[in-house]
Write a protein that holds these residues in place. Sequence first.
Motif, PDB file in Angstrom:
ATOM      1  N   ASN A  15       1.095  -1.222  -0.095  1.00  0.00           N
ATOM      2  CA  ASN A  15      -0.154   0.028  -0.345  1.00  0.00           C
ATOM      3  C   ASN A  15       0.993   1.434   0.132  1.00  0.00           C
ATOM      4  N   ASP A  71       0.177   4.121  -1.025  1.00  0.00           N
ATOM      5  CA  ASP A  71      -0.545   5.059  -0.715  1.00  0.00           C
ATOM      6  C   ASP A  71      -0.104   5.555   0.777  1.00  0.00           C
ATOM      7  N   ALA A 130       0.775   8.805   2.660  1.00  0.00           N
ATOM      8  CA  ALA A 130       0.093   9.014   3.299  1.00  0.00           C
ATOM      9  C   ALA A 130       0.980   9.229   5.384  1.00  0.00           C
TER      10      ALA A 130
END
Length: 208
Positions: free
Chosen positions: A89, A91, A95
């Motif tokens: 992941n 993303d 973040a």
Amino acid sequence: MSVELDHILWAAPDLDAGAALIGTLTGVDPARGGSHPGFGTRNSLLSLGATYLEIISPDPAQSLEGNRGGSIAALAHPGLATFAVRTSNLDAYAAAASRAGIRTRGPIEMGRTRPDGVRLDWACLYIEDTTFGEMIPFAIDWKASPHPAASTPVGCTLREFIVLHPQAEALSRIYSEMGIDVPVRLAAQPGFLAVLQSPRGEVVLTAS
């Protein structure tokens, strides 16, 4: 988000000489990997169990201006340069980096074909930070590709890997926010230390 140590990068100005040195130290010869178009680099690989050592060097077939290959070509001698973490992941990793005040670039799609014809495709998320730079690992998602640690020469394992930095406490907080499970120790200069168990005994690799 799951984040694991993926591999350690050992930068050498000359790939053949760098791979030969690792082979002499460990008793296991790294296998030639491939080139990274646009980055000015090529590599050889050595399995460390669940992770691997990447000997990364300039690619003479590419331009070395303003890229990683050019930076490595300017090194006086080989040494540990950075490391990568593995996640599915990117993303979420971006973040987490943003929450820690760290800028990222990507994901960037990459790929190469192994000498045996197997195609590898992956994506990388790179770190852009003026304070800690490559002390913060980039992230890689191997997608459906086989992990290189399973197809490169075996015989060595990673016993210890630590990051060294004069701002160890601040760097540790960033690692915690980003899910990076690698110890950071206070030191006078930034660097890395890896301890390998090899057929020739314990081998210590440090930054250049």
